[in-house]
Design an enzyme around this catalytic site. Structure first.
Site, PDB file in Angstrom:
ATOM      1  N   THR A 118       6.361   1.178   2.367  1.00 40.25           N
ATOM      2  CA  THR A 118       7.806   1.421   2.401  1.00 40.25           C
ATOM      3  C   THR A 118       8.125   2.860   2.006  1.00 40.25           C
ATOM      4  OG1 THR A 118       8.301  -0.892   1.910  1.00 40.25           O
ATOM      5  CG2 THR A 118      10.044   0.710   1.479  1.00 40.25           C
ATOM      6  N   HIS A 154       6.421   0.538  13.278  1.00 40.52           N
ATOM      7  CA  HIS A 154       5.750   0.142  12.037  1.00 40.52           C
ATOM      8  C   HIS A 154       6.012  -1.329  11.749  1.00 40.52           C
ATOM      9  CE1 HIS A 154       9.334  -0.042   9.334  1.00 40.52           C
ATOM     10  NE2 HIS A 154       9.843   0.789  10.231  1.00 40.52           N
ATOM     11  N   THR A 170       0.837  -1.208   0.000  1.00 47.49           N
ATOM     12  CA  THR A 170       0.000   0.000   0.000  1.00 47.49           C
ATOM     13  C   THR A 170       0.870   1.256   0.000  1.00 47.49           C
ATOM     14  OG1 THR A 170      -0.119  -0.060   2.420  1.00 47.49           O
ATOM     15  CG2 THR A 170      -1.939  -1.102   1.200  1.00 47.49           C
ATOM     16  N   ALA A 171       2.093   1.155  -0.489  1.00 42.06           N
ATOM     17  CA  ALA A 171       3.092   2.234  -0.469  1.00 42.06           C
ATOM     18  C   ALA A 171       3.643   2.447   0.932  1.00 42.06           C
ATOM     19  CB  ALA A 171       2.529   3.538  -1.022  1.00 42.06           C
ATOM     20  N   THR A 189       7.208  -2.016  -7.832  1.00 36.76           N
ATOM     21  CA  THR A 189       7.206  -3.436  -8.168  1.00 36.76           C
ATOM     22  C   THR A 189       7.642  -3.639  -9.617  1.00 36.76           C
ATOM     23  OG1 THR A 189       5.438  -3.832  -6.582  1.00 36.76           O
ATOM     24  CG2 THR A 189       5.798  -5.517  -8.251  1.00 36.76           C
ATOM     25  N   ARG A 230      -5.491   0.680   0.080  1.00 36.31           N
ATOM     26  CA  ARG A 230      -5.356   0.764  -1.371  1.00 36.31           C
ATOM     27  C   ARG A 230      -6.505   0.030  -2.038  1.00 36.31           C
ATOM     28  NH1 ARG A 230       0.210  -1.111  -4.554  1.00 36.31           N
ATOM     29  NH2 ARG A 230      -0.308  -0.259  -6.628  1.00 36.31           N
ATOM     30  N   SER A 283      -0.292  -5.899  -7.352  1.00 38.08           N
ATOM     31  CA  SER A 283       1.054  -5.482  -6.972  1.00 38.08           C
ATOM     32  C   SER A 283       1.750  -6.557  -6.146  1.00 38.08           C
ATOM     33  CB  SER A 283       0.989  -4.165  -6.183  1.00 38.08           C
ATOM     34  OG  SER A 283       2.280  -3.726  -5.836  1.00 38.08           O
ATOM     35  N   HIS A 296       3.973  -5.152   9.710  1.00 37.27           N
ATOM     36  CA  HIS A 296       2.788  -5.818   9.165  1.00 37.27           C
ATOM     37  C   HIS A 296       2.082  -6.606  10.270  1.00 37.27           C
ATOM     38  CE1 HIS A 296       4.001  -4.499   5.278  1.00 37.27           C
ATOM     39  NE2 HIS A 296       5.009  -5.331   5.143  1.00 37.27           N
TER      40      HIS A 296
END
Length: 356
Positions: free
Chosen positions: A87, A140, A84-85, A290, A164, A172, A142
């Site tokens: 990084t 941060h 979802t951007a 990606t 997203r 992606s 996952h």
């Protein structure tokens, strides 16, 4: 006036009436100006009183912070959803942490499992709340949303996140597992060597592109309840919506990431001062893309959209998008294609008892 009407000619009577009317209008105008001046004076006095209160509050806070040894206890948790951007966004935090004097910590879970064991939940909550050397800080990783209030802590962290479009996120992720990205191009990915396109996967009914793989953003926001991870659970969807509006300070969307960063900089300048400019001009924030990603055909999209899972994930995404746009509409204005933050739009008045 009766005497004047008898003694004065009609023309002079008319002039006297007009003069009287003009005088009354002038007096009313002066009264209105005085009233406006009174209101302005009251606001000015109130503003100065508020400034004195704020200064005393700031001084008291500084004394409290000094006595505590570290006056900034704010902790932000960004439980980032894959692809979802995330990084791109965390790179901004890493670039700003030294300049803005805060810490950034990555939560690395075994095999990227987003659900923690109960004992790890306790350890994590204890770390976040009591690890004073890492405050202020941004954590941060996952991981699914974790409700800190269940553990009896007084101060809860600030949650933020980004979502997203569910199909774009899955596409992606599909190509990322096979070809990686330009962030770490030499790293071998789990599905490396599989040249099958996303469209070919959908056409063949492959597991990596199945509708069940769309079920990710809902459970990430739903949290550590078993029902959150039951694919297609209506309860999980509603819980995710509830958490989004009640437990998250701000949830942005990948498609409008710059606006999300701008809103964060306005709301949390202690952390994100300079983030918008860095995103626009920096290199790292635009780095991760990606590789070999091919947009899916209309046929593949239509096939996925037939599933109830897509409908629920898309409902959640649309819900998050509407909420973000609502927050943005009340915080910024657009002029000549550029967004500008609105200035403070409230003040205090009628403050009692009066400050001596």
């Amino acid at each position: 006036m009766g005497f004047l009407r008898i003694m004065m000619p009609p023309k002079f009577q008319l002039l006297a009436v007009l003069a009287f009317g003009v005088a009354m209008l002038f007096i009313e105008n002066q009264i209105q100006k005085l009233e406006e001046s009174r209101v302005k004076l009251e606001r000015t006095i109130a503003w100065h009183e508020v400034r004195e209160v704020e200064q005393r509050h700031t001084q008291d806070s500084l004394r409290e912070w000094a006595s505590a040894g570290d006056g900034e206890d704010v902790v932000i948790i960004y439980n980032r959803v894959p692809k979802t951007a995330s990084t791109s966004f965390t790179n901004i935090a890493y670039d700003l942490c030294a300049k803005n004097r805060f810490h950034v910590l990555h939560i690395n879970t075994t095999k990227n499992n987003p659900v923690m064991s109960l004992q790890d939940q306790v350890r994590f909550v204890q770390n976040v709340t009591s690890w004073r050397e890492m405050k202020p800080g941004i954590y941060h990783g996952h991981v699914a949303y974790l409700d800190f209030s269940k553990f009896g802590v007084k101060a809860k962290p600030i949650y933020i996140n980004v979502v997203r479009d569910p199909i774009e996120r899955l596409v992606s992720y599909y190509y990322f597992l096979r070809f990686g990205d330009d962030y770490r191009p030499g790293l071998r990915r789990r599905k490396q060597g599989d040249k099958k396109t996303f469209d070919e996967c959908v056409s063949a009914g492959g597991s990596d592109c199945a509708p069940e793989k769309l079920w990710l953003q809902i459970p990430f926001f739903c949290g550590h309840y078993s029902e959150c991870w039951n694919v297609g659970s209506r309860w999980a969807l509603e819980q995710a919506k509830y958490n989004l509006v009640n437990e998250y300070l701000l949830v942005g969307v990948t498609e409008e990431l710059e606006d999300f960063i701008m809103m964060l900089e306005a709301a949390l300048p202690r952390f994100f001062r300079g983030a918008t400019e860095l995103y626009r001009t920096g290199k790292k924030s635009h780095l991760r893309k990606t590789s070999e990603k091919k947009p899916p055909t209309k046929e593949s999209i239509a096939k996925l959209q037939q599933s109830d899972i897509w409908k629920m994930e898309n409902e959640f995404y649309e819900f998050a998008l509407e909420q973000f746009q609502f927050v943005r509409a009340h915080g910024v204005r657009e002029k000549d294609g550029e967004l500008y933050l609105l200035a403070q739009n409230f003040f205090y008045e009628k403050i009692y008892p009066k400050v001596n």
